[in-house]
Design a protein around this motif. Structure first.
Motif, PDB file in Angstrom:
ATOM      1  N   ALA A 425     -16.453  12.142  -4.240  1.00  0.00           N
ATOM      2  CA  ALA A 425     -16.407  12.720  -2.893  1.00  0.00           C
ATOM      3  C   ALA A 425     -14.994  13.136  -2.507  1.00  0.00           C
ATOM      4  N   GLY A 426     -14.218  13.577  -3.493  1.00  0.00           N
ATOM      5  CA  GLY A 426     -12.903  14.102  -3.191  1.00  0.00           C
ATOM      6  C   GLY A 426     -11.801  13.057  -3.247  1.00  0.00           C
ATOM      7  N   TYR A 427     -10.560  13.535  -3.087  1.00  0.00           N
ATOM      8  CA  TYR A 427      -9.378  12.685  -3.201  1.00  0.00           C
ATOM      9  C   TYR A 427      -8.405  13.024  -2.080  1.00  0.00           C
ATOM     10  N   THR A 428      -7.678  12.007  -1.649  1.00  0.00           N
ATOM     11  CA  THR A 428      -6.591  12.196  -0.688  1.00  0.00           C
ATOM     12  C   THR A 428      -5.334  11.564  -1.271  1.00  0.00           C
ATOM     13  N   TRP A 429      -4.260  12.365  -1.341  1.00  0.00           N
ATOM     14  CA  TRP A 429      -2.994  11.916  -1.941  1.00  0.00           C
ATOM     15  C   TRP A 429      -1.967  11.675  -0.830  1.00  0.00           C
ATOM     16  N   THR A 430      -1.246  10.594  -0.966  1.00  0.00           N
ATOM     17  CA  THR A 430      -0.074  10.350  -0.119  1.00  0.00           C
ATOM     18  C   THR A 430       1.070   9.875  -1.003  1.00  0.00           C
ATOM     19  N   PRO A 431       2.352  10.298  -0.691  1.00  0.00           N
ATOM     20  CA  PRO A 431       2.682  11.145   0.458  1.00  0.00           C
ATOM     21  C   PRO A 431       2.040  12.517   0.375  1.00  0.00           C
ATOM     22  N   GLY A 432       1.839  13.094   1.510  1.00  0.00           N
ATOM     23  CA  GLY A 432       1.147  14.360   1.625  1.00  0.00           C
ATOM     24  C   GLY A 432       0.907  14.683   3.091  1.00  0.00           C
ATOM     25  N   PRO A 433      -0.376  14.586   3.541  1.00  0.00           N
ATOM     26  CA  PRO A 433      -1.531  14.347   2.682  1.00  0.00           C
ATOM     27  C   PRO A 433      -1.907  15.586   1.874  1.00  0.00           C
ATOM     28  N   LEU A 434      -2.355  15.346   0.663  1.00  0.00           N
ATOM     29  CA  LEU A 434      -2.810  16.396  -0.235  1.00  0.00           C
ATOM     30  C   LEU A 434      -4.245  16.077  -0.642  1.00  0.00           C
ATOM     31  N   THR A 435      -5.013  17.087  -0.981  1.00  0.00           N
ATOM     32  CA  THR A 435      -6.392  16.886  -1.406  1.00  0.00           C
ATOM     33  C   THR A 435      -6.616  17.593  -2.728  1.00  0.00           C
ATOM     34  N   GLY A 436      -7.642  17.121  -3.451  1.00  0.00           N
ATOM     35  CA  GLY A 436      -7.956  17.705  -4.742  1.00  0.00           C
ATOM     36  C   GLY A 436      -7.693  16.732  -5.865  1.00  0.00           C
ATOM     37  N   SER A 437      -8.307  16.980  -7.014  1.00  0.00           N
ATOM     38  CA  SER A 437      -8.172  16.055  -8.142  1.00  0.00           C
ATOM     39  C   SER A 437      -6.839  16.204  -8.863  1.00  0.00           C
ATOM     40  N   SER A 438      -6.162  17.358  -8.734  1.00  0.00           N
ATOM     41  CA  SER A 438      -4.882  17.580  -9.422  1.00  0.00           C
ATOM     42  C   SER A 438      -3.849  18.091  -8.431  1.00  0.00           C
ATOM     43  N   GLN A 439      -2.603  17.699  -8.688  1.00  0.00           N
ATOM     44  CA  GLN A 439      -1.510  18.137  -7.832  1.00  0.00           C
ATOM     45  C   GLN A 439      -0.308  18.514  -8.684  1.00  0.00           C
ATOM     46  N   ALA A 440       0.290  19.688  -8.384  1.00  0.00           N
ATOM     47  CA  ALA A 440       1.553  20.096  -9.003  1.00  0.00           C
ATOM     48  C   ALA A 440       2.676  19.525  -8.151  1.00  0.00           C
ATOM     49  N   LEU A 441       3.486  18.661  -8.738  1.00  0.00           N
ATOM     50  CA  LEU A 441       4.455  17.891  -7.966  1.00  0.00           C
ATOM     51  C   LEU A 441       5.864  18.083  -8.509  1.00  0.00           C
ATOM     52  N   SER A 442       6.831  18.175  -7.608  1.00  0.00           N
ATOM     53  CA  SER A 442       8.235  18.335  -7.983  1.00  0.00           C
ATOM     54  C   SER A 442       9.100  17.526  -7.030  1.00  0.00           C
ATOM     55  N   PRO A 443       9.011  16.196  -7.070  1.00  0.00           N
ATOM     56  CA  PRO A 443       9.799  15.373  -6.144  1.00  0.00           C
ATOM     57  C   PRO A 443      11.279  15.384  -6.517  1.00  0.00           C
ATOM     58  N   ALA A 444      12.117  15.141  -5.513  1.00  0.00           N
ATOM     59  CA  ALA A 444      13.562  15.103  -5.756  1.00  0.00           C
ATOM     60  C   ALA A 444      13.977  13.799  -6.418  1.00  0.00           C
ATOM     61  N   SER A 445      13.188  12.750  -6.250  1.00  0.00           N
ATOM     62  CA  SER A 445      13.478  11.459  -6.864  1.00  0.00           C
ATOM     63  C   SER A 445      12.174  10.820  -7.298  1.00  0.00           C
ATOM     64  N   THR A 446      12.247   9.763  -8.062  1.00  0.00           N
ATOM     65  CA  THR A 446      11.046   9.083  -8.549  1.00  0.00           C
ATOM     66  C   THR A 446      10.152   8.700  -7.375  1.00  0.00           C
ATOM     67  N   THR A 447       8.868   9.085  -7.438  1.00  0.00           N
ATOM     68  CA  THR A 447       7.936   8.897  -6.321  1.00  0.00           C
ATOM     69  C   THR A 447       6.614   8.344  -6.829  1.00  0.00           C
ATOM     70  N   ILE A 448       6.077   7.354  -6.073  1.00  0.00           N
ATOM     71  CA  ILE A 448       4.752   6.796  -6.363  1.00  0.00           C
ATOM     72  C   ILE A 448       3.746   7.464  -5.432  1.00  0.00           C
ATOM     73  N   TYR A 449       2.683   8.015  -5.978  1.00  0.00           N
ATOM     74  CA  TYR A 449       1.634   8.669  -5.213  1.00  0.00           C
ATOM     75  C   TYR A 449       0.391   7.786  -5.185  1.00  0.00           C
ATOM     76  N   THR A 450      -0.158   7.559  -3.978  1.00  0.00           N
ATOM     77  CA  THR A 450      -1.381   6.780  -3.809  1.00  0.00           C
ATOM     78  C   THR A 450      -2.532   7.741  -3.589  1.00  0.00           C
ATOM     79  N   VAL A 451      -3.588   7.561  -4.366  1.00  0.00           N
ATOM     80  CA  VAL A 451      -4.742   8.448  -4.305  1.00  0.00           C
ATOM     81  C   VAL A 451      -5.962   7.629  -3.899  1.00  0.00           C
ATOM     82  N   VAL A 452      -6.638   8.062  -2.836  1.00  0.00           N
ATOM     83  CA  VAL A 452      -7.856   7.408  -2.347  1.00  0.00           C
ATOM     84  C   VAL A 452      -9.043   8.282  -2.704  1.00  0.00           C
ATOM     85  N   GLY A 453     -10.029   7.659  -3.338  1.00  0.00           N
ATOM     86  CA  GLY A 453     -11.254   8.361  -3.706  1.00  0.00           C
ATOM     87  C   GLY A 453     -12.465   7.623  -3.203  1.00  0.00           C
ATOM     88  N   SER A 454     -13.639   8.276  -3.201  1.00  0.00           N
ATOM     89  CA  SER A 454     -14.850   7.697  -2.639  1.00  0.00           C
ATOM     90  C   SER A 454     -16.050   8.059  -3.493  1.00  0.00           C
TER      91      SER A 454
END
Length: 700
Positions: A425-454
């Motif tokens: 039933a989809g995904y929510t990414w934080t920091p963001g919020p972003l949605t979708g199963s894939s994300q193109a990411l280019s953080p300035a420093s090492t970042t942990i992304y939390t993904v909530v799914g249902s």
């Protein structure tokens, strides 16, 4: 005294309603021989007086007084003519005051001033109301029990007062014991002629004139020697109607007082063969509803507010179990089972298969499930009449989805793609919020992304990390050289380097281009690279300099001139050295030609000559002073033949003051030149008698 009229002609008692009496000859005010009286609703005959605090005002032509009911004093006002006594002479009103109902009051004399208060019901049982309990012997008698329950329901469904029926008790006495008991009396416990009695107990808080009072307990006793008709048939002959008496006594428990009205069951008396089992709209029903309005206005003395019943739960019967809950639910989720059983259950028994806890006795049970699957929940609701049939329902417990998220490492400024899986039933990414199963990411420093799914009902989360690696930040300065001359170029900001053209490696490279050339250096730190472009600019003219390019010396002194910017030098003095010692009697301009390969350049410097020490005798101290070592590498020692007092001043070759030292009665002192540049220094030694000596010292 003469009463002209009373207004209004209909008022309730015990509600602080004010009756106005108009006329003449009323005197100055209430006293032992001047007072107002109301018909006595507790006896049906005679009169009662209000308490002194219930007189609002008194003049010779008008009296205002509250219509009384009291728990102490002279009783309760009822319907009838008002009697007024002035100086022991009585007169009655031509008009009749109708009192449709009365409320019980508390008369507080604990502190001045004496004050009247109304009462209310609060939540005493934790379920929004009061729990009555039948003595086991009363409960065993089917006919009086059924008659009482009909009266009980009359009030519950008439005013929605929250009276509940609890389990039977062994208590067979009237007293403040925490049990709201229903029972028959024992022998002649009740006075002669009394068919039943409801005892109200009150508790209060605050101090006069600001107190609050609530019902803390209610007890009812019925006469066991009366010939009763328990119904539902009506009484005949010598029978007294039990249900009418029960409704009457419960009315007292509702906080209603007696009235004088044969059509109202709160009438002070009932005769044999008579009955009155229903609420009258303008009398006892209106009085009970007025009490309920007060009950619902708020709790008092830290007691919660009473919760009113309604038409769906006021019927007195064995409970019917019913409950609701969310379905489906998730593993680990707190589930609440909301009890909507009818019949005012006073206890509940829950069996929750697979839950933790697996049993409960509270009204609205809660639990959690540790594993998915179907589970059964069963409720049995109980009140004083019995227990409901077990009600079972099934709940579906779902497992939460397993969410997975990829991780990646990137170089600074680069982009990577993280992908999540496991949700339907989809995904929510934080920091963001972003949605979708894939994300193109280019953080300035090492970042942990939390993904909530249902999975549509249950949610879960996971994390993925984009690690930003240490980056290469290559730096190489540009250079200016004489065409064909070598120069060493050094790169920084990485761990390995590749230089082009030439595909050379190492942190440094020597270049000697014959013309201006652009180079690139590719630096690497691990897998991260960075490219830097630099330019070596060639020239045929050198930037030659002389230091200092402008100096001032004293007559007879010297200064050192130093050339830079080339590899060899030719001075206008014919010297071919980097430095020369300049010493002249007048101002002189010096020039030097610098040469590096085929490149050359010219620089000029001026040396100005000053007389400095004109008129100073330089010989007066010649034989008295020794200075050594000279030349020196760091410091010099000055010896005096005799004790010396004076000043030692030191200048560099361009006339700048370096040191100024005062000497008093010393034969020796030291001057430190350690932190000074190599060259010639002028020491001027002046005694307190103005004799001077100038000495040149060379630091090398």
């Amino acid at each position: 005294a003469a009463i002209v009229g009373i207004s209004p002609t209909t008022l309730p008692a015990g509600t602080f309603s004010v009756l106005t009496i108009t006329g003449s000859g009323f005197g100055a005010g209430p006293s032992a021989t001047s007072f107002v009286e109301f018909p006595d609703a507790d006896a049906g005959s005679g009169y009662i007086q209000p308490n002194a605090v219930q007189y609002v005002s008194w003049t010779s032509t008008q009296i205002q007084v509250q219509v009384p009911t009291k728990t102490s004093g002279s009783g309760t006002a009822g319907t009838g003519q008002i009697r007024l006594t002035i100086a022991s002479s009585a007169t009655v009103s031509a008009q009749t005051l109708t009192i449709p109902y009365g409320h019980l009051n508390v008369l507080s004399t604990a502190a001045s001033p004496t004050t009247m208060y109304n009462t209310r019901h609060v939540d005493l049982n934790g379920s929004g109301g009061i729990t009555w309990q039948m003595y086991t012997g009363f409960d065993a008698l089917a006919a009086p029990k059924a008659s009482f329950l009909r009266a009980f329901q009359t009030w519950r469904c008439g005013t929605y007062i929250n009276w509940q029926l609890g389990p039977t008790v062994a208590t067979n006495s009237i007293g403040l014991d925490g049990v709201d008991v229903i029972r028959f009396d024992i022998g002649s416990e009740l006075p002669a002629g009394v068919l039943g009695r409801c005892t109200s107990y009150w508790s209060g808080c605050g101090s006069n004139p600001n107190q609050n009072w609530f019902v803390s307990e209610l007890d009812i006793a019925f006469d066991d020697g009366t010939t009763w008709q328990y119904g539902p048939a009506f009484p005949t002959g010598s029978q007294y109607d039990f249900e009418s008496v029960a409704v009457h006594e419960l009315g007292h428990g509702h906080q209603l007082s007696h009235v004088i009205s044969t059509v109202d069951f709160m009438n002070y008396a009932i005769s044999n063969a008579a009955y009155n089992r229903t609420l009258t709209p303008t009398g006892d029903l209106a009085g009970g509803q007025a009490v309920m309005t007060r009950n619902l206005s708020g709790g008092v003395c830290s007691k919660p507010i009473m919760t009113a019943l309604n038409s769906t739960n006021c019927i007195v019967a064995v409970p019917t179990a019913s409950f609701t809950f969310a379905n489906p639910v998730c593993v680990g989720q707190l589930v609440t089972f909301t009890n909507v059983s009818t019949g005012s259950p006073t206890s509940n028994s829950w069996t929750i298969t697979g839950g933790s806890p697996a049993t409960s006795t509270i009204s609205n049970a809660t639990t959690t499930y540790a594993a998915p699957g179907p589970y059964t929940i069963t409720l049995i609701a109980t009140n004083g009449l019995g227990s409901s049939s077990p009600l079972s329902k099934t709940i579906t417990v779902l497992a939460s989805p397993t969410i997975a998220v990829t991780s990646a490492s990137i170089c600074p400024g680069k982009t990577t793609t993280l992908t999540a899986s496991g949700s339907t039933a989809g995904y929510t990414w934080t920091p963001g919020p972003l949605t979708g199963s894939s994300q193109a990411l280019s953080p300035a420093s090492t970042t942990i992304y939390t993904v909530v799914g249902s999975n549509g009902t249950c949610t879960n989360s996971s994390t993925g990390t984009v690690t930003v690696l240490p980056g290469a930040n290559v730096n190489v300065p540009n250079a200016f050289i004489c065409a064909g001359s070598p120069t060493l170029m050094t790169a920084t900001g990485a761990t390995t380097y590749t230089w082009n053209p030439g595909n050379l490696t190492g942190a440094s490279q020597t270049y000697s281009p014959s013309s201006t050339t652009v180079y690139t250096v590719t630096g690497s730190v691990g897998t991260c690279t960075n490219v830097k472009t630099f330019t070596i600019t060639t020239t045929t003219t050198l930037n030659v300099n002389i230091s200092p390019n402008n100096a001032t010396i004293c007559v007879g002194q010297t200064t050192v001139l130093t050339a830079s910017g080339a590899s060899s030098y030719t001075w206008n003095t014919s010297a071919n050295t980097t430095t020369i010692l300049a010493s002249n009697a007048s101002n002189t301009t010096y020039s030097v030609v610098g040469q590096t390969g085929s490149c050359s350049g010219t620089a000029l410097a001026t040396v100005n000559v000053s007389t400095c020490a004109t008129g100073i005798s330089q010989n007066s101290l010649n034989d008295l002073i020794r200075i050594y070592p000279n030349p020196t590498e760091n410091s010099v020692t000055i010896n005096f033949i005799d004790s010396f007092s004076g000043t030692i001043t030191v200048y560099n070759a361009i006339g700048q003051l370096i040191s100024n030292k005062k000497i008093i009665d010393k034969n020796q002192t030291q001057i430190d030149l350690l932190n000074q540049a190599n060259g010639i220094y002028i020491f001027k030694i002046t005694s307190d008698n103005s004799s001077e000596k100038i000495i040149k010292v060379i630091k090398q």
